[in-house]
Design a protein around this motif. Sequence first.
Motif, PDB file in Angstrom:
ATOM      1  N   MET A  81       5.821  10.157  -6.544  1.00  0.00           N
ATOM      2  CA  MET A  81       6.191   9.927  -5.160  1.00  0.00           C
ATOM      3  C   MET A  81       5.096   9.096  -4.558  1.00  0.00           C
ATOM      4  O   MET A  81       4.375   9.080  -4.417  1.00  0.00           O
ATOM      5  CB  MET A  81       6.432  10.313  -4.346  1.00  0.00           C
ATOM      6  CG  MET A  81       7.292  10.544  -3.465  1.00  0.00           C
ATOM      7  SD  MET A  81       7.501  11.929  -2.626  1.00  0.00           S
ATOM      8  CE  MET A  81       8.756  11.216  -1.101  1.00  0.00           C
ATOM      9  N   PHE A  83       5.000   7.165  -1.342  1.00  0.00           N
ATOM     10  CA  PHE A  83       5.193   7.050   0.187  1.00  0.00           C
ATOM     11  C   PHE A  83       5.821   6.015   1.411  1.00  0.00           C
ATOM     12  O   PHE A  83       4.636   4.962   0.862  1.00  0.00           O
ATOM     13  CB  PHE A  83       4.970   7.881   0.798  1.00  0.00           C
ATOM     14  CG  PHE A  83       4.505   8.908   0.534  1.00  0.00           C
ATOM     15  CD1 PHE A  83       4.320  10.154  -0.801  1.00  0.00           C
ATOM     16  CD2 PHE A  83       5.466  10.488   1.304  1.00  0.00           C
ATOM     17  CE1 PHE A  83       4.447  10.934  -0.594  1.00  0.00           C
ATOM     18  CE2 PHE A  83       5.181  11.742   0.919  1.00  0.00           C
ATOM     19  CZ  PHE A  83       5.073  11.907  -0.057  1.00  0.00           C
ATOM     20  N   SER A  85       4.394   5.250   3.493  1.00  0.00           N
ATOM     21  CA  SER A  85       2.861   4.757   3.787  1.00  0.00           C
ATOM     22  C   SER A  85       2.344   4.795   3.137  1.00  0.00           C
ATOM     23  O   SER A  85       0.668   4.119   3.345  1.00  0.00           O
ATOM     24  CB  SER A  85       3.280   5.517   5.486  1.00  0.00           C
ATOM     25  OG  SER A  85       2.478   7.330   4.552  1.00  0.00           O
ATOM     26  N   TYR A  86       2.599   4.893   1.828  1.00  0.00           N
ATOM     27  CA  TYR A  86       1.372   4.548   0.515  1.00  0.00           C
ATOM     28  C   TYR A  86       1.156   6.491   0.811  1.00  0.00           C
ATOM     29  O   TYR A  86       0.392   6.672  -0.694  1.00  0.00           O
ATOM     30  CB  TYR A  86       0.337   2.939   0.710  1.00  0.00           C
ATOM     31  CG  TYR A  86       1.256   2.671   0.696  1.00  0.00           C
ATOM     32  CD1 TYR A  86       2.515   1.737   0.192  1.00  0.00           C
ATOM     33  CD2 TYR A  86       0.502   1.137   1.965  1.00  0.00           C
ATOM     34  CE1 TYR A  86       3.572   1.167   0.831  1.00  0.00           C
ATOM     35  CE2 TYR A  86       1.148  -0.106   2.332  1.00  0.00           C
ATOM     36  CZ  TYR A  86       2.736  -0.562   1.529  1.00  0.00           C
ATOM     37  OH  TYR A  86       3.027  -1.232   1.513  1.00  0.00           O
ATOM     38  N   ALA A  87       0.791   6.438   2.040  1.00  0.00           N
ATOM     39  CA  ALA A  87      -0.747   8.171   1.463  1.00  0.00           C
ATOM     40  C   ALA A  87      -1.508   7.740   0.886  1.00  0.00           C
ATOM     41  O   ALA A  87      -1.954   9.086  -0.131  1.00  0.00           O
ATOM     42  CB  ALA A  87       0.756   9.318   1.352  1.00  0.00           C
ATOM     43  N   LEU A  88      -2.499   6.911   0.901  1.00  0.00           N
ATOM     44  CA  LEU A  88      -3.487   6.435  -0.037  1.00  0.00           C
ATOM     45  C   LEU A  88      -4.886   7.540   0.330  1.00  0.00           C
ATOM     46  O   LEU A  88      -4.595   7.635   2.243  1.00  0.00           O
ATOM     47  CB  LEU A  88      -4.376   5.070  -0.056  1.00  0.00           C
ATOM     48  CG  LEU A  88      -3.653   4.474  -0.595  1.00  0.00           C
ATOM     49  CD1 LEU A  88      -3.602   2.864  -0.670  1.00  0.00           C
ATOM     50  CD2 LEU A  88      -2.628   4.693  -2.261  1.00  0.00           C
ATOM     51  N   LEU A  89      -5.220   8.432  -0.369  1.00  0.00           N
ATOM     52  CA  LEU A  89      -6.352   9.009   0.466  1.00  0.00           C
ATOM     53  C   LEU A  89      -7.253   8.118   0.287  1.00  0.00           C
ATOM     54  O   LEU A  89      -8.274   7.869   0.413  1.00  0.00           O
ATOM     55  CB  LEU A  89      -6.542   9.955  -0.906  1.00  0.00           C
ATOM     56  CG  LEU A  89      -6.031  10.906  -1.468  1.00  0.00           C
ATOM     57  CD1 LEU A  89      -6.564  11.848  -2.371  1.00  0.00           C
ATOM     58  CD2 LEU A  89      -5.288  11.944   0.233  1.00  0.00           C
ATOM     59  N   PRO A  90      -7.569   8.120   1.910  1.00  0.00           N
ATOM     60  CA  PRO A  90      -9.277   6.675   2.414  1.00  0.00           C
ATOM     61  C   PRO A  90     -10.286   7.463   1.880  1.00  0.00           C
ATOM     62  O   PRO A  90     -11.059   6.393   2.040  1.00  0.00           O
ATOM     63  CB  PRO A  90      -8.875   7.397   3.425  1.00  0.00           C
ATOM     64  CG  PRO A  90      -8.302   8.718   4.374  1.00  0.00           C
ATOM     65  CD  PRO A  90      -7.028   9.093   3.262  1.00  0.00           C
ATOM     66  N   PHE A 100      -6.757  11.153  -9.474  1.00  0.00           N
ATOM     67  CA  PHE A 100      -6.016  12.533  -8.231  1.00  0.00           C
ATOM     68  C   PHE A 100      -5.241  13.240  -9.186  1.00  0.00           C
ATOM     69  O   PHE A 100      -5.191  14.029  -9.390  1.00  0.00           O
ATOM     70  CB  PHE A 100      -6.534  12.082  -7.006  1.00  0.00           C
ATOM     71  CG  PHE A 100      -6.334  13.077  -6.438  1.00  0.00           C
ATOM     72  CD1 PHE A 100      -6.916  13.719  -5.921  1.00  0.00           C
ATOM     73  CD2 PHE A 100      -4.964  13.527  -5.456  1.00  0.00           C
ATOM     74  CE1 PHE A 100      -7.324  14.307  -4.644  1.00  0.00           C
ATOM     75  CE2 PHE A 100      -4.330  15.228  -5.217  1.00  0.00           C
ATOM     76  CZ  PHE A 100      -5.518  15.484  -4.525  1.00  0.00           C
ATOM     77  N   ARG A 149      -0.473   5.218  -8.963  1.00  0.00           N
ATOM     78  CA  ARG A 149      -1.225   6.664  -8.877  1.00  0.00           C
ATOM     79  C   ARG A 149       0.640   7.091  -9.146  1.00  0.00           C
ATOM     80  O   ARG A 149       0.194   8.243  -9.284  1.00  0.00           O
ATOM     81  CB  ARG A 149      -1.748   6.941  -6.931  1.00  0.00           C
ATOM     82  CG  ARG A 149      -2.143   7.649  -7.355  1.00  0.00           C
ATOM     83  CD  ARG A 149      -2.361   8.641  -5.705  1.00  0.00           C
ATOM     84  NE  ARG A 149      -1.596   8.117  -4.716  1.00  0.00           N
ATOM     85  CZ  ARG A 149      -1.747   9.091  -3.273  1.00  0.00           C
ATOM     86  NH1 ARG A 149      -2.924   8.543  -3.192  1.00  0.00           N
ATOM     87  NH2 ARG A 149      -0.625   8.550  -2.505  1.00  0.00           N
TER      88      ARG A 149
END
Lengths: 354, 274, 266
Positions: A81, A83, A85-90, A100, A149
């Motif tokens: 998926m 998102f 907001s992209y929801a990249l792991l900072p 990941f 990703r």
Amino acid sequence: MTMAAVELNCVTKSFGDVQVIKGVSLAIRKGEFVSLLGPSGCGKTTLLRMIAGLEKVTTGSIIIGGTNSTRLPPERRDIAMVFQSYALLPHLTVRENVMFPLRMRRLGRKDEQQRRVDEVLEMVQLGHLANRRPRELSGGQQQRVAVARAVVSRPQVLLLDEPLSNLDARLRESMQEELIQLHRQTGLTTVFVTHDQEEALSLSDRVVLLNEGRIEQEGAPTDLYSAPATPFSASFMGSSNLLDVQIEAAKGAPCATLAPGSALPLEPGCAAAGPATITFRQEDVQLLPADAEEGILATVETRLFLGSRIRYVITAGAHRFRCLASPGHSFAAGQAIRVRIPPGRIRVIGRTLA
Amino acid sequence: MASHREDWAIAAPGLLLLLLAFLVPVGSILALGVRTEGGEFTPAYVIRFLTEPYYLGISWRTIKLSVVITLVCALVGFPFAYIMARVGPRLRLWLVILITLPLMTSVVVRTFGWMVLLGRGGLVPDIMRSLGLVRRNYTLMHTEVAIVVGMVQILFPFMVLSILGVILRMDPRLEEAARVMGCTFLQSVRRVVLPVATPGIVAGSLLVFTLSASYFITPSLLGGARLPVLAGSIYETATRTQDWPFAAAQSLILFTAVLLLLFPYIRLTRKAGG
Amino acid sequence: MVEAVPTGVRAAAVIFMLLVLAFVLGPLVVVAGVSFTAGDYVTFPPEGLSLRWYRAVLSADVYTHSAITSLRLAALVTLAATVIGTGVAVALHRRRIPGTGFLSALVLSPLVLPTIVFALGLLMLWSSVVGRTSFYSLWLGHTVIAVPYVIRTTLAVLATSDPFLEEAARTMGAGPWRTLFHVTLPQCLPGIAAGGFFAFNISFDEAILSLFLRSPDIMTLPIQIYTQLEFSPDPSIAAASALMIALTIFLIVAIDRLLGIQRVAA
């Protein structure tokens, strides 16, 4: 047994007493690009989140790649998926972010994973930024990382939740093109949620228009665009002209009467006599001088210069509608004119209730 | 994502700790204050506290000192918070650290500092003497002034941060609008900023008041044995006279008063935060 | 708007700020000043400069032993409070367990309720359930009042992070526990560190609980100073106090260097 990539059977969803999805059935073919389109609150995001397993299904079932996934948690579904907001792991680099899902799903050996990550990063042209952290990237670059990703694990279905809405207009256009190209390269089954009808039309093989938790209409983009089946479809697909008229079957060919003595001819056999709603697009309205041979009499109410086009608001009897014309010929506000609409361009979309 | 069992699992140690090592002890000490040895309900200890003149004096001093401390904090805290809101973010951050530094040092350390400053031969009495205000050997130690001074030092940041939060959320254009409409600078502060900041001042006051009523090391070291306050009296009763039920009854009274003031505080901060 | 502030008001503001800061920080400066005195008595300004009282403190068993006790205690409290507090904060942040709002108010209540009441209650309960007070009763008491700080700082950090990270991790194949360790906890780190700083500092400086919950053979540094204060203040107290202040400042600077104080102070 159908071999649909994703199959929704009479899916409903309730939050407390409020039912937000009211029985949706949908089969998505392998490799198909389907858009869930609708205004905010129509349930499109909830539906997507149910496919992902992020929302529980109240009743009905969801089958992904032949596996009944209705009760599976998200990590055990073969999905990916993107998102809003992209929801990249900072705390991870671009490469680690893309790695990941492979790590979590234990897909392939370490070197194989590395190779796939490099491949996908090249595909979205981010190979040179692999060791950056998300916050050091521009919005468009972050978006591409999120897409990379999602495709790296080659899921049964790729879910996109309004991924372009945080980008500015120009970037959005180029990202649309990239998404189409990516879809062609990977052949991934894709479900794309958007409230932007142009985006849905330009990207998808099939558009599913949702309204208040139900499928309002579904079909190929051209069908939805040119043949809206309901007033909601018509207005949502940008055909802002909806007129309640009387259909009269005069001399074989029916016509829509706007006022006594002014009737728009329709295609033969498209509707029975009686009250009905018709719709036509702004750009299909042709304006002619008042002394023209054909067309119905009308008046220009306002005139808005938009650059490449001119928008008129026209009144004919008790009816108002909009028209988008090229600036070749120009009419002033208050001027009497004649209006012609090609019969094939007028859709009759059911009887009015009024 | 069925039952969120993992949420319960990770919260459980904390919730259990809070329940067994905080709520149960606090609850049992409060219960002890209204019980006979046989375990029946008795208001006797509470009544004793509320009727003996010595303890009434303690209550009165506690309330009086808390009011004064709160007033001083509010009067100094509002302009301080306003100025903080108008400086750059980097300086604001360091100001926050500087005013909370006393709070982050041990109570015994900062109290020692005040003892040096206020005691006989200390800097403050010396200055007062050279101004001809007091005689030789004057000391501010063991006075109510010393208690107020020591408490204001540590409770000041609670007031400032509470007001600062409200002012920072205010639209700065409100002030510009007031100026454009003809207010002078000070008028705009009084007529625009002050009303906006009032919830912060009230919340800060409630917090400062309850905290000043519950501290005891600073008052007992700076005020001495002749100026006991409620929290100090609880300590004395429990350790010197070992009269636990009576110490518990005093705890109950302190606790009830604090709770009564905390409810409006929570409501105010919820509203401001929402 | 700032440009439109009259010069007089501006000058008054600067003087006002400096006066307040002098008032707030004065006692700490005084303590530091006294600690460098060469004389035998507690006086400010100090009589001459020397490090003799630091030498005295560092060679006196009463101070070194209590300092070691305090450091050990603070380290254990920090460990327990960060582990326990982080879990609560994450669970509360997710808002999935019922009564989250009520629970948040409850877990933060040790911050505002009178410590003396809690100290008395815990002493009573400990005596009746466990028996003699010990190092462990201190550890327990300090941990209870330190946990809310960790919860608060961690919640503050979580509030600013992307709310979809956990869901994203789930769609990428991470189960609930791997999501916690690979995604959520790394996000919390600045908050945990800040909370750990507070926990350490609270425990190291705490005096009220220590007065009640310690046993006669256990002396923490603040209690050591407290008894000296009531008894016979000499400049060695100032030196010990100055070292405590220095430790606090060192911790603040360390946090700033490691994480940037802005991120933590949020």
